[in-house]
Design a protein around this motif. Structure first.
Motif, short mmCIF file in Angstrom:
data_model
loop_
_atom_site.label_atom_id
_atom_site.label_comp_id
_atom_site.label_asym_id
_atom_site.label_seq_id
_atom_site.Cartn_x
_atom_site.Cartn_y
_atom_site.Cartn_z
N PRO A 252 32.92 35.82 52.04
CA PRO A 252 31.68 35.11 52.38
C PRO A 252 30.88 34.72 51.14
O PRO A 252 31.03 35.31 50.07
CB PRO A 252 30.92 36.14 53.24
N LYS A 253 30.02 33.75 51.30
CA LYS A 253 29.29 33.16 50.18
C LYS A 253 28.35 34.13 49.47
O LYS A 253 27.97 33.92 48.32
CB LYS A 253 28.49 31.94 50.66
N ASN A 254 27.95 35.21 50.16
CA ASN A 254 27.04 36.15 49.51
C ASN A 254 27.78 37.22 48.70
O ASN A 254 27.17 38.17 48.20
CB ASN A 254 26.14 36.84 50.54
N ALA A 255 29.10 37.04 48.53
CA ALA A 255 29.88 37.95 47.69
C ALA A 255 29.75 37.50 46.23
O ALA A 255 29.82 36.31 45.91
CB ALA A 255 31.34 37.95 48.10
N ILE A 256 29.53 38.47 45.35
CA ILE A 256 29.42 38.23 43.91
C ILE A 256 30.45 39.10 43.20
O ILE A 256 30.67 40.25 43.58
CB ILE A 256 28.01 38.58 43.39
N LEU A 257 31.09 38.55 42.17
CA LEU A 257 32.07 39.31 41.39
C LEU A 257 31.65 39.33 39.92
O LEU A 257 31.48 38.27 39.30
CB LEU A 257 33.46 38.71 41.52
N ILE A 258 31.48 40.54 39.38
CA ILE A 258 31.18 40.72 37.95
C ILE A 258 32.43 41.24 37.26
O ILE A 258 33.00 42.25 37.68
CB ILE A 258 30.02 41.71 37.76
N LEU A 259 32.85 40.56 36.23
CA LEU A 259 34.01 40.98 35.43
C LEU A 259 33.52 41.47 34.08
O LEU A 259 32.92 40.71 33.31
CB LEU A 259 34.98 39.81 35.23
N VAL A 260 33.76 42.74 33.78
CA VAL A 260 33.34 43.33 32.51
C VAL A 260 34.60 43.65 31.70
O VAL A 260 35.40 44.51 32.09
CB VAL A 260 32.52 44.61 32.73
N GLY A 261 34.79 42.96 30.59
CA GLY A 261 35.96 43.19 29.75
C GLY A 261 36.41 41.91 29.08
O GLY A 261 36.25 40.81 29.63
N ALA A 262 36.99 42.06 27.91
CA ALA A 262 37.46 40.90 27.17
C ALA A 262 38.82 40.45 27.68
O ALA A 262 39.57 41.22 28.29
CB ALA A 262 37.56 41.25 25.68
N ILE A 263 39.16 39.21 27.41
CA ILE A 263 40.49 38.69 27.75
C ILE A 263 41.51 39.32 26.82
O ILE A 263 41.34 39.34 25.60
CB ILE A 263 40.53 37.16 27.63
N ASP A 264 42.56 39.88 27.39
CA ASP A 264 43.62 40.52 26.61
C ASP A 264 44.62 39.45 26.16
O ASP A 264 45.37 38.92 26.98
CB ASP A 264 44.32 41.59 27.46
N ARG A 282 30.01 32.09 41.60
CA ARG A 282 29.77 33.45 42.09
C ARG A 282 30.45 34.51 41.22
O ARG A 282 30.24 35.71 41.42
CB ARG A 282 30.26 33.58 43.53
N ILE A 283 31.29 34.07 40.27
CA ILE A 283 31.99 34.99 39.37
C ILE A 283 31.31 34.97 38.01
O ILE A 283 31.12 33.91 37.41
CB ILE A 283 33.48 34.62 39.23
N HIS A 284 30.96 36.13 37.51
CA HIS A 284 30.28 36.25 36.22
C HIS A 284 31.15 37.08 35.27
O HIS A 284 31.31 38.29 35.46
CB HIS A 284 28.92 36.92 36.39
#
Length: 403
Positions: A252-264, A282-284
């Motif tokens: 659903p549109k109220n889902a948020i995804l936070i990605l913490v970490g560098a690209i390997d 929505r992805i940070h």
């Protein structure tokens, strides 16, 4: 002012302490890169130095000096490259032999695959009496063909050169036995993991963390009605990032995804996944963070869809922060997460199942999520408290050295 007699006694006391320290057994601990000392093992070598003469060895990098300062210990440079690199490995082994001849430790302990190969072979050639290697995660179970055979051969060589083998968890132990890597005894320390968690540091009640989470929420324009998933780790294809992004895309549109970490860069995720991350508002992707607590505090659920793990620290840290976890049913993860108790387990490489569970988590009552979080922290405190692990390490080394 101190009298001459008091100064004499103080000087004598300091001298005796120095003499006792110089008599303590010498230990050398090695990792492939200094980041392992700066993050996962942070504080542990310095604590061990209260009982042993500890020296560290790792690859040269900007963080090496930071580790030396933080631990108050000597850190020696041994270039080591991840991956299959025969010529580079020979050079690393030669350098490690030089280090061992200089330090002359009674015990060496290596973590991570490449440090294990380099350190155990060099220590075997130098006849170091006690040679310990910890398998923090096995690559070969998910590899195929000639690469798998090479990796199995390397792990067998590490075990041959070791006098004591420590699987990070029971799952790693089972795989070592299943593939016939060694017939030597395998000893898991405590409930597993190589570092434990400082639950006083990873605590939602600690002052300042809530403010940091609030600032991050404003910065990312996250609203109260939003449901926040958080991933912490290198953006590596074996971390299941592709499945995570695919599963998230249909939520659903109220889902948020936070990605913490560098690209390997050694095993990056595919270009399509990176494009989806960049294009979905929505992805940070926050990159590497020295302090992940605000991100964990802001999240409703941590997601770790890895294909393989040894014993992931982030699920311990998340649990300590009273955060439920969605993880794949693999080694390490399924030794901490109990489905329906403190999180959920899903099959690896299955975006459909992952998406279904993520949606179910979004639909769970807040009271259920909070209760899961409370149970998660209680389990971490009981089984994985950092101070208890450090004491177990002192006991472990003392027994091996008969001290």
């Amino acid at each position: 002012m101190k009298s001459d007699l008091e100064e004499c006694h103080e000087h004598r006391g300091n001298s005796e302490v120095q003499q006792l320290h110089e008599m303590a057994p010498k230990i050398l601990i090695s990792t492939t890169v200094p980041e392992t000392f700066a993050t996962i093992l942070r504080g542990q070598p310095g604590y061990l130095a209260s009982r042993f003469q500890v020296t560290l060895a790792t690859s040269p990098a900007d963080m090496l000096a930071k580790v030396e300062t933080a631990e108050g210990l000597r850190v020696l440079s041994v270039p080591m490259a991840r991956g299959i690199n025969p010529l580079g490995d020979i050079k690393s082994i030669v350098r490690m032999i030089q280090v061992l001849r200089e330090v002359r430790p009674q015990l060496v302990h290596s973590y991570t695959p490449k440090a294990g190969l380099v350190t155990m072979l060099a220590a075997w050639l130098c006849r170091v009496p006690v040679r310990v290697h910890t398998f923090t995660g096995l690559i070969f179970p998910t590899a195929h063909g000639i690469k798998q055979r090479i990796l199995i051969w390397v792990d067998r060589l590490i075990c041959f050169c070791s006098t004591r083998i420590v699987p990070e968890g029971l799952g790693v132990k089972r795989d070592l036995e299943k593939f016939g890597i060694t017939r030597k005894p395998l000893c898991v320390i405590g409930s597993g993991n190589i570092a434990g968690v400082d639950t006083s540091y990873f605590s939602p009640a600690l002052s300042g963390i809530a403010a940091g989470a609030s600032d991050l929420k404003v910065k990312l324009a996250i609203e109260d009605r939003d449901f926040v998933f958080c991933f912490v780790g290198r953006l590596n294809r074996d971390k299941g990032v592709a499945e995570l992004v695919s599963a998230f895309s249909v939520l659903p549109k109220n889902a948020i995804l936070i990605l913490v970490g560098a690209i390997d860069e050694t095993a990056p995720v595919d270009e399509n996944t990176l494009e989806m991350i960049a294009s979905d508002q929505r992805i940070h992707h926050l990159g590497f963070m020295d302090d992940i607590r605000p991100a964990l505090m802001l999240a409703d659920v941590l997601v770790l869809p890895s294909y393989r793990e040894g014993f992931p620290n982030v699920i311990l840290q998340a649990g300590s922060m009273e955060l439920p976890v969605i993880a794949t049913d693999i080694n390490g993860c399924n030794e901490v997460i109990e489905d329906g108790f403190n999180g959920w387990l899903v099959p690896p490489r299955d975006a459909v199942s992952l998406g279904r569970v993520m949606k179910s988590a979004m639909e769970s009552p807040l009271s259920v999520l909070r209760e899961m979080g409370v149970r998660a922290r209680a389990r971490i405190h009981e089984r994985f408290e950092r101070s208890q692990h450090w004491d177990r390490m002192i006991e472990f080394y003392s027994k091996l050295l008969n001290t």
